[in-house]
Design a protein around this motif. Structure first.
Motif, PDB file in Angstrom:
ATOM      1  N   LYS A  15      11.569  15.864 -15.989  1.00 33.34           N
ATOM      2  CA  LYS A  15      12.126  14.601 -15.498  1.00 33.34           C
ATOM      3  C   LYS A  15      12.981  14.766 -14.249  1.00 33.34           C
ATOM      4  O   LYS A  15      13.025  13.870 -13.392  1.00 33.34           O
ATOM      5  CB  LYS A  15      12.933  13.904 -16.592  1.00 33.34           C
ATOM      6  CG  LYS A  15      14.086  14.713 -17.177  1.00 33.34           C
ATOM      7  CD  LYS A  15      14.769  13.942 -18.297  1.00 33.34           C
ATOM      8  CE  LYS A  15      15.926  14.737 -18.913  1.00 33.34           C
ATOM      9  NZ  LYS A  15      15.439  15.789 -19.826  1.00 33.34           N
ATOM     10  N   GLY A  16      13.666  15.906 -14.096  1.00 35.37           N
ATOM     11  CA  GLY A  16      14.497  16.116 -12.926  1.00 35.37           C
ATOM     12  C   GLY A  16      13.709  16.103 -11.632  1.00 35.37           C
ATOM     13  O   GLY A  16      14.206  15.655 -10.592  1.00 35.37           O
ATOM     14  N   ASN A  44       3.524  24.181 -17.527  1.00 35.46           N
ATOM     15  CA  ASN A  44       4.733  23.526 -17.999  1.00 35.46           C
ATOM     16  C   ASN A  44       4.749  23.569 -19.522  1.00 35.46           C
ATOM     17  O   ASN A  44       3.802  24.048 -20.153  1.00 35.46           O
ATOM     18  CB  ASN A  44       4.847  22.096 -17.481  1.00 35.46           C
ATOM     19  CG  ASN A  44       6.268  21.794 -17.035  1.00 35.46           C
ATOM     20  OD1 ASN A  44       7.194  21.857 -17.838  1.00 35.46           O
ATOM     21  ND2 ASN A  44       6.428  21.479 -15.752  1.00 35.46           N
ATOM     22  N   GLN A  45       5.828  23.029 -20.101  1.00 33.62           N
ATOM     23  CA  GLN A  45       6.029  23.150 -21.538  1.00 33.62           C
ATOM     24  C   GLN A  45       5.992  21.788 -22.229  1.00 33.62           C
ATOM     25  O   GLN A  45       6.443  20.781 -21.676  1.00 33.62           O
ATOM     26  CB  GLN A  45       7.379  23.820 -21.827  1.00 33.62           C
ATOM     27  CG  GLN A  45       7.467  25.259 -21.377  1.00 33.62           C
ATOM     28  CD  GLN A  45       8.826  25.863 -21.656  1.00 33.62           C
ATOM     29  OE1 GLN A  45       9.845  25.195 -21.535  1.00 33.62           O
ATOM     30  NE2 GLN A  45       8.850  27.128 -22.029  1.00 33.62           N
ATOM     31  N   ILE A  46       5.460  21.793 -23.456  1.00 33.65           N
ATOM     32  CA  ILE A  46       5.509  20.631 -24.330  1.00 33.65           C
ATOM     33  C   ILE A  46       6.235  21.040 -25.614  1.00 33.65           C
ATOM     34  O   ILE A  46       6.439  22.233 -25.868  1.00 33.65           O
ATOM     35  CB  ILE A  46       4.102  20.101 -24.673  1.00 33.65           C
ATOM     36  CG1 ILE A  46       3.293  21.162 -25.442  1.00 33.65           C
ATOM     37  CG2 ILE A  46       3.375  19.658 -23.409  1.00 33.65           C
ATOM     38  CD1 ILE A  46       1.974  20.645 -25.986  1.00 33.65           C
ATOM     39  N   THR A 211       8.049  19.092 -19.972  1.00 33.30           N
ATOM     40  CA  THR A 211       7.376  18.154 -19.084  1.00 33.30           C
ATOM     41  C   THR A 211       7.871  16.719 -19.301  1.00 33.30           C
ATOM     42  O   THR A 211       8.220  16.327 -20.416  1.00 33.30           O
ATOM     43  CB  THR A 211       5.851  18.191 -19.294  1.00 33.30           C
ATOM     44  OG1 THR A 211       5.244  17.096 -18.574  1.00 33.30           O
ATOM     45  CG2 THR A 211       5.476  18.037 -20.756  1.00 33.30           C
ATOM     46  N   ILE A 212       7.850  15.927 -18.232  1.00 32.12           N
ATOM     47  CA  ILE A 212       8.242  14.524 -18.333  1.00 32.12           C
ATOM     48  C   ILE A 212       7.317  13.752 -19.265  1.00 32.12           C
ATOM     49  O   ILE A 212       7.692  12.682 -19.766  1.00 32.12           O
ATOM     50  CB  ILE A 212       8.268  13.857 -16.941  1.00 32.12           C
ATOM     51  CG1 ILE A 212       9.013  12.513 -17.010  1.00 32.12           C
ATOM     52  CG2 ILE A 212       6.845  13.699 -16.393  1.00 32.12           C
ATOM     53  CD1 ILE A 212       9.239  11.853 -15.670  1.00 32.12           C
ATOM     54  N   SER A 223      11.842   4.896 -20.323  1.00 31.62           N
ATOM     55  CA  SER A 223      12.162   6.253 -19.863  1.00 31.62           C
ATOM     56  C   SER A 223      13.217   6.246 -18.768  1.00 31.62           C
ATOM     57  O   SER A 223      14.050   7.155 -18.678  1.00 31.62           O
ATOM     58  CB  SER A 223      10.895   6.946 -19.346  1.00 31.62           C
ATOM     59  OG  SER A 223       9.941   7.119 -20.373  1.00 31.62           O
ATOM     60  N   ALA A 224      13.214   5.215 -17.933  1.00 32.82           N
ATOM     61  CA  ALA A 224      14.175   5.137 -16.827  1.00 32.82           C
ATOM     62  C   ALA A 224      15.621   5.131 -17.319  1.00 32.82           C
ATOM     63  O   ALA A 224      16.518   5.564 -16.588  1.00 32.82           O
ATOM     64  CB  ALA A 224      13.900   3.892 -15.990  1.00 32.82           C
TER      65      ALA A 224
END
Length: 232
Positions: A15-16, A44-46, A211-212, A223-224
């Motif tokens: 998200k960053g 990436n990671q989940i 991950t986002i 999410s925002a």
């Protein structure tokens, strides 16, 4: 004051990364830099019931030690896309917004039409930005003339796009020579990644650095609320 960030593309970033995109007026994908192995470019990671799990896009690297990110080819001989989508389905199908997100996300895996890593990353980044309503202009460093020198190149890219403020990730403090920005009349700011609130998340203790997609599956359009620069 036009704000610019210049960052290498990542695979389904956290998200960053998207907060940095939302914080600037132009986000330049720095993909004509050398590809680095075991990095965020292709993985990436989940979250899973067993802890975090890496999703890695296989790429062709044998004998290509100096290749750039935008030259890096995806290894199409492996069923990576089907495997990634299977992992996402298995671990997030119970998330509240999985159905909504999968409608626009699944074609990236089920159609799998990308030959190069940069194109896959940019496609996914663009789709996520559209969902979040991030209107930042995204370009590529290869669209511009590149100067020599690590910091000089960044400052010169800012000048080419009429940038007045350069937003950099904090890790770059180790190598950026601030004098190049000062001489060019460009303000240098450091992005702050700390202070994110927790959100409803599956599978055990909370983890920020995944991950986002984890945030989107769990929170959808809300999410925002858990980001810094994305408007609700």
């Amino acid at each position: 004051m036009k704000k610019v960030a210049i960052v290498q593309s990542n695979y389904i970033p956290w998200k960053g990364y998207f907060d940095m995109i939302a914080a600037v007026d132009e986000f330049i994908l720095y993909d004509d830099m050398q590809y680095t192995r075991r990095d965020w470019r292709n993985r990436n990671q989940i979250k899973t019931p067993q802890g975090v799990q890496w999703l890695t896009v296989p790429v062709r690297v044998k004998g290509r030690y100096d290749q750039k990110i935008n030259e890096t080819e995806i290894d199409s001989d492996t069923p990576w896309a089907a495997n990634h989508w299977k992992a996402l389905m298995q671990n997030y199908r119970r998330a509240p917004h999985f159905g909504e997100i999968s409608r626009w996300l699944s074609p990236f895996y089920e159609e799998n039409s990308f030959a190069r890593l940069s194109d896959l990353n940019r496609g996914l980044i663009g789709a996520i930005c559209r969902y979040l309503g991030i209107g930042t202009h995204i370009s590529s460093s290869s669209d511009y003339v590149l100067a020599d020198g690590k910091t000089q190149r960044l400052a010169d890219l800012c000048m080419q796009v009429n940038g007045e403020t350069y937003i950099s990730g904090p890790a770059a403090r180790d190598y950026i020579d601030e004098s190049f920005f000062l001489d060019a009349g460009i303000e240098l700011r450091w992005f702050e990644y700390s202070g994110y609130p927790e959100y409803p998340q599956l599978w055990g203790s909370f983890t920020h650095g995944v991950t986002i997609l984890d945030l989107l599956f769990n929170c959808g359009k809300s999410s925002a609320q858990y980001m810094k620069y994305v408007s609700v």
